[in-house]
Design a protein around this motif. Structure first.
Motif, PDB file in Angstrom:
ATOM      1  N   THR A 134       7.223  -0.252  12.116  1.00 23.58           N
ATOM      2  CA  THR A 134       7.864  -1.322  12.881  1.00 23.58           C
ATOM      3  C   THR A 134       7.096  -2.364  13.018  1.00 23.58           C
ATOM      4  O   THR A 134       7.156  -3.563  12.907  1.00 23.58           O
ATOM      5  CB  THR A 134       8.361  -0.949  14.370  1.00 23.58           C
ATOM      6  N   VAL A 135       5.632  -2.115  13.237  1.00 27.51           N
ATOM      7  CA  VAL A 135       4.667  -3.289  13.240  1.00 27.51           C
ATOM      8  C   VAL A 135       4.448  -4.008  11.873  1.00 27.51           C
ATOM      9  O   VAL A 135       4.548  -5.399  11.855  1.00 27.51           O
ATOM     10  CB  VAL A 135       3.324  -2.765  13.692  1.00 27.51           C
ATOM     11  N   LEU A 136       4.675  -3.276  10.806  1.00 24.45           N
ATOM     12  CA  LEU A 136       4.422  -3.832   9.365  1.00 24.45           C
ATOM     13  C   LEU A 136       5.695  -4.569   9.000  1.00 24.45           C
ATOM     14  O   LEU A 136       5.681  -5.583   8.553  1.00 24.45           O
ATOM     15  CB  LEU A 136       4.384  -2.721   8.596  1.00 24.45           C
ATOM     16  N   GLU A 137       6.976  -4.394   9.709  1.00 25.60           N
ATOM     17  CA  GLU A 137       8.140  -5.008   9.485  1.00 25.60           C
ATOM     18  C   GLU A 137       8.009  -6.254  10.217  1.00 25.60           C
ATOM     19  O   GLU A 137       8.438  -7.232   9.606  1.00 25.60           O
ATOM     20  CB  GLU A 137       9.357  -4.369   9.898  1.00 25.60           C
TER      21      GLU A 137
ATOM     22  N   LYS B 165       5.048 -11.080   2.339  1.00 26.48           N
ATOM     23  CA  LYS B 165       5.986 -10.030   2.962  1.00 26.48           C
ATOM     24  C   LYS B 165       5.863  -8.734   2.313  1.00 26.48           C
ATOM     25  O   LYS B 165       5.740  -7.623   2.873  1.00 26.48           O
ATOM     26  CB  LYS B 165       7.527 -10.649   2.783  1.00 26.48           C
ATOM     27  N   GLN B 166       5.947  -8.585   0.831  1.00 25.85           N
ATOM     28  CA  GLN B 166       5.840  -7.229   0.186  1.00 25.85           C
ATOM     29  C   GLN B 166       4.403  -6.686   0.459  1.00 25.85           C
ATOM     30  O   GLN B 166       4.415  -5.378   0.818  1.00 25.85           O
ATOM     31  CB  GLN B 166       5.774  -7.444  -1.302  1.00 25.85           C
ATOM     32  N   LYS B 167       3.294  -7.511   0.617  1.00 26.12           N
ATOM     33  CA  LYS B 167       1.956  -6.715   0.598  1.00 26.12           C
ATOM     34  C   LYS B 167       2.065  -6.320   2.301  1.00 26.12           C
ATOM     35  O   LYS B 167       1.247  -5.272   2.598  1.00 26.12           O
ATOM     36  CB  LYS B 167       0.997  -8.225   0.527  1.00 26.12           C
ATOM     37  N   ALA B 168       2.455  -7.039   3.160  1.00 28.00           N
ATOM     38  CA  ALA B 168       2.713  -6.616   4.475  1.00 28.00           C
ATOM     39  C   ALA B 168       3.120  -5.317   4.744  1.00 28.00           C
ATOM     40  O   ALA B 168       2.701  -4.203   5.514  1.00 28.00           O
ATOM     41  CB  ALA B 168       3.187  -7.648   5.340  1.00 28.00           C
ATOM     42  N   PHE B 169       4.374  -4.983   3.965  1.00 26.86           N
ATOM     43  CA  PHE B 169       4.743  -3.259   3.896  1.00 26.86           C
ATOM     44  C   PHE B 169       3.912  -2.669   3.353  1.00 26.86           C
ATOM     45  O   PHE B 169       4.131  -1.549   3.601  1.00 26.86           O
ATOM     46  CB  PHE B 169       6.189  -3.635   3.284  1.00 26.86           C
ATOM     47  N   GLU B 170       2.997  -2.982   2.648  1.00 28.74           N
ATOM     48  CA  GLU B 170       2.238  -2.049   1.734  1.00 28.74           C
ATOM     49  C   GLU B 170       0.754  -1.556   2.700  1.00 28.74           C
ATOM     50  O   GLU B 170       0.150  -0.792   2.157  1.00 28.74           O
ATOM     51  CB  GLU B 170       1.794  -2.572   0.433  1.00 28.74           C
ATOM     52  N   ILE B 171       0.662  -2.155   3.589  1.00 29.04           N
ATOM     53  CA  ILE B 171      -0.590  -1.710   4.709  1.00 29.04           C
ATOM     54  C   ILE B 171      -0.531  -0.580   4.824  1.00 29.04           C
ATOM     55  O   ILE B 171       0.297   0.155   5.308  1.00 29.04           O
ATOM     56  CB  ILE B 171      -0.577  -2.843   5.684  1.00 29.04           C
ATOM     57  N   THR B 172      -1.796   0.221   4.938  1.00 30.21           N
ATOM     58  CA  THR B 172      -2.064   1.240   5.304  1.00 30.21           C
ATOM     59  C   THR B 172      -3.196   1.487   5.924  1.00 30.21           C
ATOM     60  O   THR B 172      -4.079   0.492   5.863  1.00 30.21           O
ATOM     61  CB  THR B 172      -2.152   2.432   4.128  1.00 30.21           C
ATOM     62  N   PRO B 173      -3.316   2.528   6.720  1.00 30.77           N
ATOM     63  CA  PRO B 173      -4.635   2.640   7.500  1.00 30.77           C
ATOM     64  C   PRO B 173      -5.915   2.692   6.838  1.00 30.77           C
ATOM     65  O   PRO B 173      -5.849   3.244   5.727  1.00 30.77           O
ATOM     66  CB  PRO B 173      -4.498   3.988   8.420  1.00 30.77           C
ATOM     67  N   PHE B 174      -6.957   1.887   7.467  1.00 30.68           N
ATOM     68  CA  PHE B 174      -8.240   2.025   6.474  1.00 30.68           C
ATOM     69  C   PHE B 174      -8.877   3.299   6.492  1.00 30.68           C
ATOM     70  O   PHE B 174      -8.890   3.950   7.540  1.00 30.68           O
ATOM     71  CB  PHE B 174      -9.203   1.110   7.185  1.00 30.68           C
ATOM     72  N   LYS B 175      -9.619   3.526   5.136  1.00 26.09           N
ATOM     73  CA  LYS B 175     -10.389   4.846   5.004  1.00 26.09           C
ATOM     74  C   LYS B 175     -11.712   4.853   5.619  1.00 26.09           C
ATOM     75  O   LYS B 175     -12.209   5.804   5.738  1.00 26.09           O
ATOM     76  CB  LYS B 175      -9.982   5.214   3.579  1.00 26.09           C
TER      77      LYS B 175
END
Length: 287
Positions: A16-19, A31-41
């Motif tokens: 929901t935050v990414l959206e 917009k596309q990149k924002a959806f692809e954010i994942t938690p940092f390793k």
């Protein structure tokens, strides 16, 4: 290193935050990149991303507001340039020059205000700054996205000749209009356009008396649309020049495409950099 499972992310309402961040982005790629954010390793990249967002947030309060980073995507242009011997249409070059100018302006700004934005500038310093692309496009394409008359000596000659011949077309048509109108051969409307060509509206009974080429007639058949003989000669000359102009423009566009092609990787970087800034700006606005 801890990995977060999908259910935990759902419980945290991470999608929901990414959206929300995606909707704040200005560009489609952002917009596309924002959806692809994942938690940092790892902590290092996490801290870097946090600091970049934090610096952008600070720009809302200080006097050095970060300039516009919006752009029209050049994904199509990038694909085409990657194909050998392909050439871009004139409008594409204006887009390429604009994205280059936007990237350059932002790179200069972040370098100038590095004290305020060290982490954002660290990202910017990975990108090469060059005016070459803009200069090459500006030599050929005007600000309205049209090929300049002086883009090549041949084009300048062709367009000068076209203007002379257009003058002769109008002059010869005007003379024929005056002559046949005084003889009473023309309908009240006097003239019209058929197939993009200026024609005399001749009353059907006089059509054999008017020298020229019949290009059509009215629905009732009472009017014949005739291009005067003298005008016809110049119209053909103009058509030939228009063909030559088209050929010369294609040659110019091919040449410009070949000159821009070596900068393909840099154009990809520009789009990547600006869309990264778009996501950082969206995170900052969300914050």
């Amino acid at each position: 290193m801890i990995s977060i499972n999908e259910k935990t992310l759902q419980d945290l309402q991470f999608p929901t935050v990414l959206e929300t961040i995606s909707t704040i982005c200005n560009t489609d790629i952002g917009k596309q990149k924002a959806f692809e954010i994942t938690p940092f390793k790892n902590k290092e990249t996490l801290m870097q991303a946090l600091m970049q967002t934090s610096e952008y947030v600070s720009s809302f309060q200080n006097n050095n507001a970060i300039p516009n980073h919006g752009f029209d995507a050049i994904t199509h242009e990038i694909k085409f340039l990657a194909i050998e011997d392909s050439f871009l249409e004139v409008g594409s070059f204006r887009k390429i020059a604009t994205i280059s100018a936007t990237a350059n302006f932002l790179l200069n700004f972040l370098k100038k205000f590095e004290d305020y934005y060290p982490n954002l500038n660290a990202r910017a310093s990975q990108v090469e700054l060059t005016k070459d692309i803009i200069t090459m496009v500006d030599e050929v394409v005007d600000k309205y996205g049209e090929i300049k008359d002086n883009a090549s000596p041949d084009l300048l000659d062709i367009r000068r000749n076209m203007n002379v011949v257009r003058g002769k077309v109008n002059q010869s048509f005007g003379a024929a209009l005056t002559q046949y109108n005084s003889l009473g051969y023309l309908d009240d409307i006097k003239e019209s356009f058929v197939q993009n060509r200026r024609v005399l509206a001749v009353l059907a009974m006089y059509r054999r008396k008017v020298k020229g080429s019949i290009l059509g007639s009215s629905k009732t058949g009472s009017i014949a649309y005739i291009e005067p003989e003298t005008t016809l000669k110049y119209s053909r000359e103009l058509s030939n020049l228009e063909y030559e102009e088209k050929e010369e423009i294609t040659r110019i566009l091919k040449q410009l495409s070949n000159r821009i092609r070596p900068y393909l990787e840099l154009l990809i970087e520009y789009q990547n950099f600006l869309s990264d800034i778009d996501v950082i700006a969206a995170k900052a606005n969300y914050a």
